[in-house]
Design an enzyme around this catalytic site. Structure first.
Site, mmCIF file in Angstrom:
data_model
loop_
_atom_site.group_PDB
_atom_site.id
_atom_site.type_symbol
_atom_site.label_atom_id
_atom_site.label_comp_id
_atom_site.label_asym_id
_atom_site.label_seq_id
_atom_site.Cartn_x
_atom_site.Cartn_y
_atom_site.Cartn_z
ATOM 1 N N SER A 19 0.762 -1.096 0.159
ATOM 2 C CA SER A 19 0.022 -0.086 -0.123
ATOM 3 C C SER A 19 0.879 1.330 0.010
ATOM 4 O O SER A 19 0.727 2.197 -0.491
ATOM 5 C CB SER A 19 -0.938 0.128 1.192
ATOM 6 O OG SER A 19 -1.764 -1.117 1.049
ATOM 7 N N GLU A 40 8.047 -6.061 -7.273
ATOM 8 C CA GLU A 40 7.346 -6.838 -6.326
ATOM 9 C C GLU A 40 7.693 -8.177 -6.505
ATOM 10 O O GLU A 40 7.100 -8.837 -7.599
ATOM 11 C CB GLU A 40 5.753 -6.670 -6.250
ATOM 12 C CG GLU A 40 4.976 -7.330 -5.404
ATOM 13 C CD GLU A 40 5.363 -7.516 -4.005
ATOM 14 O OE1 GLU A 40 5.665 -8.640 -3.406
ATOM 15 O OE2 GLU A 40 5.628 -6.326 -3.187
ATOM 16 N N THR A 47 1.261 -7.138 2.233
ATOM 17 C CA THR A 47 0.704 -7.666 3.396
ATOM 18 C C THR A 47 -0.665 -7.527 3.656
ATOM 19 O O THR A 47 -1.794 -8.481 3.625
ATOM 20 C CB THR A 47 1.625 -7.503 4.361
ATOM 21 O OG1 THR A 47 2.786 -7.891 4.283
ATOM 22 C CG2 THR A 47 1.015 -7.935 5.836
ATOM 23 N N CYS A 48 -1.077 -6.317 3.500
ATOM 24 C CA CYS A 48 -2.433 -5.834 3.848
ATOM 25 C C CYS A 48 -3.445 -6.409 2.908
ATOM 26 O O CYS A 48 -4.538 -7.041 3.367
ATOM 27 C CB CYS A 48 -2.606 -4.407 4.008
ATOM 28 S SG CYS A 48 -4.283 -3.790 4.214
ATOM 29 N N TYR A 104 -4.822 -3.499 -7.928
ATOM 30 C CA TYR A 104 -3.385 -2.898 -7.489
ATOM 31 C C TYR A 104 -2.718 -2.713 -8.718
ATOM 32 O O TYR A 104 -2.180 -1.509 -9.068
ATOM 33 C CB TYR A 104 -2.732 -3.395 -6.434
ATOM 34 C CG TYR A 104 -3.101 -2.952 -5.048
ATOM 35 C CD1 TYR A 104 -2.257 -2.196 -4.449
ATOM 36 C CD2 TYR A 104 -4.335 -2.740 -4.397
ATOM 37 C CE1 TYR A 104 -2.317 -1.545 -3.115
ATOM 38 C CE2 TYR A 104 -4.728 -2.373 -3.217
ATOM 39 C CZ TYR A 104 -3.735 -1.525 -2.537
ATOM 40 O OH TYR A 104 -3.877 -1.194 -1.417
ATOM 41 N N GLY A 181 0.382 -12.673 22.019
ATOM 42 C CA GLY A 181 -0.622 -11.974 22.716
ATOM 43 C C GLY A 181 -1.105 -10.470 21.945
ATOM 44 O O GLY A 181 -1.558 -9.798 22.608
ATOM 45 N N GLU A 187 -7.065 -11.694 17.190
ATOM 46 C CA GLU A 187 -7.879 -11.831 16.099
ATOM 47 C C GLU A 187 -7.891 -12.897 15.666
ATOM 48 O O GLU A 187 -9.034 -13.908 15.541
ATOM 49 C CB GLU A 187 -7.419 -10.794 15.028
ATOM 50 C CG GLU A 187 -7.541 -9.384 15.529
ATOM 51 C CD GLU A 187 -7.019 -8.466 14.518
ATOM 52 O OE1 GLU A 187 -7.288 -7.192 14.308
ATOM 53 O OE2 GLU A 187 -6.192 -8.876 13.628
ATOM 54 N N ARG A 204 3.204 -15.569 26.874
ATOM 55 C CA ARG A 204 4.224 -15.701 27.962
ATOM 56 C C ARG A 204 4.256 -14.280 28.860
ATOM 57 O O ARG A 204 4.624 -14.623 30.074
ATOM 58 C CB ARG A 204 5.514 -15.577 27.461
ATOM 59 C CG ARG A 204 6.153 -14.553 26.519
ATOM 60 C CD ARG A 204 7.441 -14.465 25.935
ATOM 61 N NE ARG A 204 7.611 -13.198 25.320
ATOM 62 C CZ ARG A 204 9.036 -13.214 24.491
ATOM 63 N NH1 ARG A 204 9.883 -14.094 24.751
ATOM 64 N NH2 ARG A 204 9.231 -11.980 24.244
ATOM 65 N N HIS A 441 -30.015 7.926 20.969
ATOM 66 C CA HIS A 441 -30.414 6.807 22.053
ATOM 67 C C HIS A 441 -31.514 6.076 21.271
ATOM 68 O O HIS A 441 -32.333 6.576 20.387
ATOM 69 C CB HIS A 441 -31.036 7.486 23.132
ATOM 70 C CG HIS A 441 -31.851 6.722 24.084
ATOM 71 N ND1 HIS A 441 -30.897 5.777 24.927
ATOM 72 C CD2 HIS A 441 -32.929 6.308 24.494
ATOM 73 C CE1 HIS A 441 -31.723 5.436 25.561
ATOM 74 N NE2 HIS A 441 -33.071 5.365 25.266
#
Length: 462
Positions: A19, A40, A47-48, A104, A181, A187, A204, A441
């Site tokens: 990106s 590339e 990655t995204c 892309y 973690g 996710e 850990r 509300h």
């Protein structure tokens, strides 16, 4: 002294088609008329698009439908819930990623960018070497190669997954061990639990989501457990062995010896700089392999720049995009542009989601006397059917100025909510500004403007 511009094959050569790199290339070419090339080695989109944000969010959607069916049944719908068909989803996911990759590629080429679908490395301050042996010259080089998953040394050749492989699996494992973690680990734990896998998450440290606000950490951890994830903190592997039948035998420091069908390491990411030729070109590197840059993404070598995760500033796609655009504006547009890396909103796509912007309570207390406003409750939608998962809304406020220094949300749709809250925090909104806003509300988010008295006050710790 640099050679004249005309002596170079390109004005800009971008290494990495993610990106940040694509944005820089497109802006430099289409808006400022630069002659631009890009290399590339894997797939355009980075990655995204290919193995991160996009496929992960689609998996979040898929996993969420199982919970939606359970909630629908509790509301009175006659629901016949079957088993999740992983391969049916996988085929659609592959098709969608192919579609996005082509977009892309097409957008970059339409902007006039020449794309080399191969690996490229730095051969000098103004030279790039392609995998096919060609060497091209360029006035400027931009490194935008992103990050890569990290696996602790003892387990790198065991055959475990990282976030790169989870989207390529041929089947859904019956049980899964998730190591880590951070937000990716959390996710993935809830995604696979939502798809029907029995998930154990091992970390850990004392609490997941290190670096996030403590109340947000606690609420997400509680939600993980309530969703069915076996969360084990203060726990680490002592050995991991792949058995002949393809399963894994895992022993931990608590004395447990268990078998898992699959193991996923989500134990952090490192800048993807290995073998790029940066050190040989004289570029200053950090201890973690990150490219050291100034406020304008320039390295100590004037012709070489870097943006995105490879610089290890803030590892978020929108940040990389903003850095890539600012680079093009500065170098080719004559508009000196810095990226403001403060008050950047982010989200963790667990169930419920978590969103955060600004300072945590602990960070704020280092520099300010603060008031903390915190509301925790069971949302109407799920409390009606007896669900125990709570939503949380938290504001961290500077006592002297009344400015909202941080906003932290754990709730369904928190990723959407924090984008709006992020505008207010970025603008310097005060608690009085929040109080003056009339509530919508009935909503969960009305708590942001209804919290009138501090839950606690904390004196400056610094």
């Amino acid at each position: 002294m640099s050679a004249p511009l005309a002596s170079f094959d390109y004005d800009l050569f971008v290494i990495g088609g993610g990106s940040g790199g694509v944005r820089a290339a497109r802006i430099a070419s289409s808006e400022y008329g630069a002659k631009v090339a890009m290399a590339e080695e894997y797939r355009m989109g980075g990655t995204c698009v290919i193995r991160g944000c996009v496929p992960k969010k689609l998996m979040v959607f898929a996993a969420g439908h199982g919970q939606s069916m359970d909630e629908g049944a509790a509301y009175g719908w006659q629901v016949e819930k079957g088993r999740f068909d992983w391969m049916a989803f996988r085929h659609k996911l592959d098709a969608e990623l192919n579609r996005l990759e082509s977009i892309y590629t097409r957008n970059a080429e339409s902007a006039g960018v020449t794309i080399y679908h191969q690996r490229a490395t730095i051969a000098g301050a103004h030279e790039v070497k392609l995998a096919d042996g060609r060497v091209v010259t360029t006035k400027h080089i931009l490194i935008a190669t992103g990050g890569t998953p990290f696996i602790p040394e003892p387990y790198r050749n065991v055959g475990a997954w990282t976030s790169n492989e989870v989207f390529l699996a041929d089947k859904l494992p019956a049980n899964l061990l998730v190591m880590g973690g951070g937000f990716i680990a959390c996710e993935m734990a809830e995604i696979y639990q939502g798809l029907g896998t029995q998930v154990t998450q091992m970390y850990r440290g004392a609490q997941i989501l290190r670096g996030f606000d403590a109340d947000l950490q606690e609420h997400v951890a509680a939600a993980l457990v309530q969703q069915g994830v076996a969360l084990e903190v203060n726990t680490d592997l002592v050995s991991l062995e792949k058995l002949e039948d393809g399963r894994f035998r895992a022993k931990d420091n608590q004395g447990r010896d268990r078998i898992f069908e699959a193991v996923l390491f989500a134990t952090g990411r490192t800048p993807n700089t290995k073998g790029l030729g940066l050190e040989e070109a004289g570029v200053t590197m950090g201890k973690g392999g990150e490219v050291i840059v100034d406020d304008y993404s320039q390295t100590n070598i004037p012709s070489i720049f870097a943006v995105g995760d490879v610089t290890d500033r803030i590892q978020l796609t929108p940040v990389a995009i903003r850095e890539g655009h600012a680079f093009a504006d500065t170098v080719f547009g004559g508009k000196t542009t810095k990226v403001d890396h403060t008050n950047v909103p982010s989200a963790v796509f667990t169930r419920p989601e978590a969103g955060t912007v600004g300072l945590t309570e602990a960070e704020a207390a280092k520099e300010h006397d603060i008031d903390v406003y915190l509301a925790s409750f069971r949302p109407m939608q799920t409390s009606f059917i007896g669900a125990e998962t709570k939503a949380m809304f938290k504001l961290v406020v500077d006592q002297a100025s009344g400015r909202v220094l941080g906003c932290h949300i754990v709730a369904p749709g928190a990723g959407e909510l924090i984008q709006i809250a992020g505008v207010a925090v970025k603008m310097g909104a005060t608690k009085a500004d929040f109080d003056a806003t009339i509530a919508v509300h009935p909503t969960m988010s009305e708590e942001l403007v209804l919290m009138k008295k501090p839950t606690r006050s904390v004196s400056r710790q610094g």
